[in-house]
Structures are given as structure tokens and as C-alpha cells.
Design an enzyme around this catalytic site. Structure first.
Site, PDB file in Angstrom:
ATOM      1  CG  HIS A  18      52.295   5.813  78.253  1.00  0.00           C
ATOM      2  ND1 HIS A  18      53.474   6.314  78.781  1.00  0.00           N
ATOM      3  CD2 HIS A  18      52.438   4.471  78.252  1.00  0.00           C
ATOM      4  CE1 HIS A  18      54.286   5.323  79.092  1.00  0.00           C
ATOM      5  NE2 HIS A  18      53.672   4.181  78.788  1.00  0.00           N
ATOM      6  CG  HIS A  20      51.546  -0.608  78.649  1.00  0.00           C
ATOM      7  ND1 HIS A  20      52.676  -0.975  77.952  1.00  0.00           N
ATOM      8  CD2 HIS A  20      51.873   0.540  79.296  1.00  0.00           C
ATOM      9  CE1 HIS A  20      53.653  -0.091  78.169  1.00  0.00           C
ATOM     10  NE2 HIS A  20      53.189   0.842  78.980  1.00  0.00           N
ATOM     11  CG  PHE A  21      44.121  -0.977  76.434  1.00  0.00           C
ATOM     12  CD1 PHE A  21      44.381  -0.477  77.705  1.00  0.00           C
ATOM     13  CD2 PHE A  21      43.099  -0.375  75.701  1.00  0.00           C
ATOM     14  CE1 PHE A  21      43.652   0.588  78.239  1.00  0.00           C
ATOM     15  CE2 PHE A  21      42.353   0.691  76.226  1.00  0.00           C
ATOM     16  CZ  PHE A  21      42.630   1.173  77.497  1.00  0.00           C
ATOM     17  NE  ARG A  22      49.722  -5.131  80.706  1.00  0.00           N
ATOM     18  CZ  ARG A  22      50.902  -4.582  80.955  1.00  0.00           C
ATOM     19  NH1 ARG A  22      51.790  -4.408  79.989  1.00  0.00           N
ATOM     20  NH2 ARG A  22      51.230  -4.213  82.174  1.00  0.00           N
ATOM     21  CG  ASN A  52      55.086  -3.218  76.671  1.00  0.00           C
ATOM     22  OD1 ASN A  52      54.133  -2.555  76.290  1.00  0.00           O
ATOM     23  ND2 ASN A  52      55.384  -3.360  77.954  1.00  0.00           N
ATOM     24  CG  HIS A 140      60.881   3.138  79.664  1.00  0.00           C
ATOM     25  ND1 HIS A 140      59.832   2.684  80.425  1.00  0.00           N
ATOM     26  CD2 HIS A 140      61.952   3.141  80.482  1.00  0.00           C
ATOM     27  CE1 HIS A 140      60.263   2.424  81.648  1.00  0.00           C
ATOM     28  NE2 HIS A 140      61.553   2.678  81.712  1.00  0.00           N
ATOM     29  CG  ASP A 267      53.282   3.710  81.986  1.00  0.00           C
ATOM     30  OD1 ASP A 267      52.988   2.785  81.204  1.00  0.00           O
ATOM     31  OD2 ASP A 267      54.397   3.798  82.532  1.00  0.00           O
ATOM     32  CG  HIS A 271      51.447  -6.100  86.021  1.00  0.00           C
ATOM     33  ND1 HIS A 271      51.968  -6.723  84.918  1.00  0.00           N
ATOM     34  CD2 HIS A 271      52.068  -4.902  86.092  1.00  0.00           C
ATOM     35  CE1 HIS A 271      52.873  -5.944  84.338  1.00  0.00           C
ATOM     36  NE2 HIS A 271      52.949  -4.820  85.024  1.00  0.00           N
TER      37      HIS A 271
HETATM   38  O1  DOR Z   1      55.920   0.227  85.050  1.00  0.00           O
HETATM   39  C1  DOR Z   1      55.955  -0.105  83.864  1.00  0.00           C
HETATM   40  N1  DOR Z   1      55.081  -1.012  83.356  1.00  0.00           N
HETATM   41  N2  DOR Z   1      56.887   0.427  83.060  1.00  0.00           N
HETATM   42  C2  DOR Z   1      57.061  -0.003  81.793  1.00  0.00           C
HETATM   43  O2  DOR Z   1      57.923   0.505  81.114  1.00  0.00           O
HETATM   44  C3  DOR Z   1      56.240  -1.076  81.233  1.00  0.00           C
HETATM   45  C4  DOR Z   1      54.959  -1.208  81.960  1.00  0.00           C
HETATM   46  C5  DOR Z   1      54.296  -2.518  81.635  1.00  0.00           C
HETATM   47  O3  DOR Z   1      54.109  -2.793  80.447  1.00  0.00           O
HETATM   48  O4  DOR Z   1      53.922  -3.251  82.557  1.00  0.00           O
HETATM   49 ZN    ZN Z   2      57.813   3.000  80.184  1.00  0.00          ZN
HETATM   50 ZN    ZN Z   3      54.391   2.421  79.577  1.00  0.00          ZN
END
Ligand code: DOR
Ligand code: ZN
Ligand code: ZN
Length: 415
Positions: A18, A20-22, A52, A140, A267, A271
Site C-alpha cells: 500500500h 502512493h508514489f504519486r 489515485n 478504502h 499507506d 504531501h
Molecule cells: O490519508 C490518506 N491519504 N488517505 C487516503 O485514502 C489517500 C491518501 C493520499 O493519497 O494522500
Molecule cells: Zn485509503
Molecule cells: Zn492509501
């Protein structure tokens, strides 16, 4: 810092299912060079990346385009969760098996609006399509209709505590119950991500005891922080789902002790500091965590269960962080140390104590909610496909030769 190997363990390469490498579209927060450096510095040699992005990866074509962007930029092996298109949930059935390990459904999250499925009919269509095509879902699970209702109407808009109170635990509990009901009806394989509250854990454990194909993830941050920390750390620990209370964290650790979760994920959702300091209403939820994951969980395990034999404890850790995700997401060659397995290895010093500072952070975002933590355990060396990709003593990384895994392609009988 001095590296005192002492008695080190050799572990199978860790798998963070899990992150998110953006890429594409959000590379001011993170990119694969930085994200994969953070991963190997934390002993992770395989990641599963979330959809996402901008644009979101909702089609096989979009996943292929993402894979082309990642090639040559990753120290770790990778696969993807493809996003379920809210307008065409039935397309899950057409997801090519080599494209993604699984399909991701966001039931909430205004920051990722184009990918969210709130409609009950659409949601059920997705569960039916996934069951028919034998596609693993990852979810989610939050119902944020209540959050929207309370937003702007309740509490002090600038108070972090009031913000969290407007995202109540009941949203998660309702959505987890809904997922379990859909699994009961259709037999869909559903993996519920980032379980955060005691009630959610009770519900999923009961469903599992009844034999339903529902599994779950807990995150490093829900195991590490409570609302007491959020008071100090503010928006840095603003997350979706929220960090909850001590009793919730204790319940998640109890589930861990009982071997209930299939995976522990980070996760990893970086940011920038600028984004995180925009004030309570504007700062996006999420924190980096792929680098901190294994050591933070190990630190918590040793603190909570000091009497446990370290050899037993480390086996438990590698189950959640390596063999568990390898089995659930069908990653051949991963998650085990034996003849025929991929040569992905971690050398881990279990008793090395050190303090995490921003200087060590490899994520592009450059900060960590764990700054100032005294960690137990250090990743001395990480090896992917037989090559050293991280050496703590020299501080050197390897070359960007990570590959896109296509698990079910290698797995002849699944077609
Ligand atoms: O805290 C979170 N950040 N929850 C998410 O579901 C998405 C993630 C994000 O992509 O920043
Ligand atoms: Zn999530
Ligand atoms: Zn996530």
C-alpha cells in the site's frame, strides 16, 4: 551513525502492498526515485502502488502508461492496484490479469473525488463483477456522507480536534459492515485497508471466523500513533481514516498478536510541508511511511511484548510484511527464503537503537511524523534480485533496475 551489526537477521525482502508514489501528476510530493529509495532504506523490495494519481489509473491503458513512466526509475519491484471506475464498475471483469494484482475502491475521500464510489448500486455492481472474474478487491472503507454533513456546521473550523470529531469512527464502521454484507452476498474477495477502530476489528474478525473471504490491513501509523500524538503533531498526523484512541490501537495490536491481519501496509502518502501547514481545513490527509514501516512496527512489538522470543517475533513481522502480502496478491518468487525464490533479502539488526531525524528521510517530501522517535532495529542492507540496493554503512543505493511484476502471467493455471 555507527552501525553495530551484532546479531543480525536475514529476512525475505519486505513487501509494502500500500504505497502512493504519486506518478503521474503529483510528483511534487513524491516520485519513484525518492519513494523507492525510502522503500529500500526501510527493507522493502516490492511495492504495490495505488491508482489515485492525476489522472487516476482506471484503465489497463493508464496502468501501462504508468508502468512505462516507472521503468528505469525504481530500486524496487512493483505492481499496481487498478482503480475501479465509479461510472463503469462492471469493467472490473475486463481487467487483464497481468495488468494489476487487484482493483481498488475508494468508498470515501474528497481529495480523490474522481475515483470515489459512494452509490450503493454501483458498489454492488463492482462486487458482483469482481466475484465473477475472481478479481481481488482492496477497499478504502469509509462512509463520508456524515462527514460532509458536519463539515462547516459543527465545531471550530480551525481546531484539529474538532476536525477529527467531524470524521467520526462511525463512518468507518458503517462502511466495513457494508463491505462484509456484500462479501456475504456475492463471495467477493475483499481486502479492507487501514483498519482503524476497535469496532471495525471486531466486525472483520467475526466475519473471518465465519469463513468469509474478507481480509484486512493495518498500517504502521495506526499502530504507532494515537489522538494524544495528533494533538502534538497536528496536520502531520491528519489521515484518512483518522488516527484514533489508545483502546483502538490496543485492539489492532491484539489482532496482530492473534495473526488476524493479512498485511501491514504503510499507506505511504507524502504531501509537501507547505501542503501540510495550510491549516486544518486545507491540508490533505496522509503521511510518508514506507521507510519507517518495518522499524516502527518492530519497535512497537518489542515494547509491547518484551517477553516474546525475538526469533518468534521476527517471524511474525515477516509474515505481515512479506509472506502475507505475497500470498494475498499472488506474487510468485516473493515472500519466502528458499530455493527458487527471488534473491530479495534484508539484513536487519534487531537490537540497534537509533533516533530518527529528518536527515534520514528519503521521501521527496522530506519530513516524517516519526522524527524524534527512538527506533529499535535497523535495516543494514537491502538486496533486490541479488544486487545491493541499500547499504546503511556507506549510505549508498543501487541502480534503478526494479521490474514490473505480472504475477498471474507467470502463474500458468490462472490465465
Ligand atoms: O490519508 C490518506 N491519504 N488517505 C487516503 O485514502 C489517500 C491518501 C493520499 O493519497 O494522500
Ligand atoms: Zn485509503
Ligand atoms: Zn492509501
Amino acid at each position: 551513525p555507527v552501525v553495530d551489526a551484532g546479531d543480525a537477521y536475514v529476512l525475505p525482502g519486505l513487501i509494502d502492498s500500500h504505497v502512493h508514489f504519486r506518478t503521474p501528476g503529483l510528483t511534487h510530493k513524491e516520485d519513484w526515485e525518492h519513494g523507492s529509495r525510502a522503500a529500500v532504506a526501510g527493507g522493502v523490495t516490492t511495492v504495490l502502488d495505488m491508482p489515485n494519481t492525476v489522472p487516476p489509473t482506471l484503465t489497463p491503458e493508464a496502468v501501462r502508461e504508468k508502468a512505462a513512466l516507472v521503468a528505469g526509475h525504481s530500486l524496487v519491484d512493483y505492481q499496481f492496484h487498478i482503480g475501479v471506475d465509479p461510472d463503469r464498475p462492471e469493467l472490473i471483469a475486463e481487467v487483464e490479469s497481468s495488468i494489476a494484482t487487484s482493483a481498488k475502491i475508494f468508498m470515501a475521500g474528497h481529495h480523490t473525488a474522481p475515483t470515489v464510489i459512494r452509490d450503493a448500486v454501483q458498489l454492488e455492481k463492482a462486487f458482483i463483477a469482481a466475484a465473477e472474474a475472481d478479481v481481488q478487491l482492496v477497499l478504502h472503507a469509509e462512509d463520508d456522507s456524515l462527514f460532509a454533513l458536519l463539515d462547516g456546521w459543527w465545531g471550530d473550523p480551525d481546531s484539529y480536534q474538532d476536525y477529527e470529531a467531524r470524521r467520526p469512527r462511525s463512518g468507518g464502521i458503517a462502511a466495513v459492515a457494508k463491505v462484509i454484507e456484500l462479501v456475504r452476498r456475492h463471495g467477493t474477495k475483499a481486502h479492507i485497508l487501514h483498519l482503524s477502530s476497535a469496532e471495525e476489528a471486531d466486525l472483520v474478525c467475526a466475519a473471518r471466523a465465519a469463513g468469509m473471504p474478507v481480509t484486512f490491513e493495518v498500517t504502521g501509523h495506526h499502530l504507532s500513533f494515537t489522538d494524544a500524538d495528533t494533538r502534538r503533531l497536528g496536520a502531520r498526523t491528519r489521515l484518512s481514516p483518522s488516527i484514533r484512541q489508545q483502546a483502538d490501537q490496543d485492539r489492532l495490536w491484539r489482532a496482530l498478536r492473534a495473526g488476524q491481519p493479512s498485511t501491514i501496509g504503510s499507506d505511504h502518502a507524502p504531501h509537501t510541508i507547505e501542503e501540510k501547514t495550510r491549516g486544518v481545513q486545507q491540508s490533505p490527509p496522509g503521511l510518508p511511511g514506507v521507510q519507517e514501516l518495518a522499524v516502527a512496527v518492530w519497535t512497537g512489538m518489542r515494547r509491547r511484548w518484551p517477553e516474546e522470543d525475538p526469533d518468534v517475533a521476527i517471524t511474525r513481522l515477516t509474515r505481515f510484511l512479506s509472506s502475507g502480502p505475497a500470498e494475498l496478491f499472488r506474487l510468485p518468487g516473493k515472500g519466502r527464503l528458499e530455493a527458487g525464490a527471488d534473491a530479495d533479502l534484508v539484513v536487519f539488526a534487531p537490537e540497534d537503537a537509533w533516533m530518527l531525524s529528518a536527515r534520514e528521510v528519503r521521501s521527496k517530501c522530506g519530513w516524517s511524523a516519526y522524527e524524534g522517535w527512538t527506533m529499535t532495529g535497523r535495516v543494514l542492507r537491502t538486496i533486490r534480485a541479488g544486487r545491493v540496493v541499500w547499504d546503511a554503512e556507506s549510505g549508498k543505493f543501487g541502480t534503478f533496475e526494479g521490474r514490473w511484476l505480472s504475477p498471474r502471467q507467470c502463474d500458468g493455471d490462472r490465465g
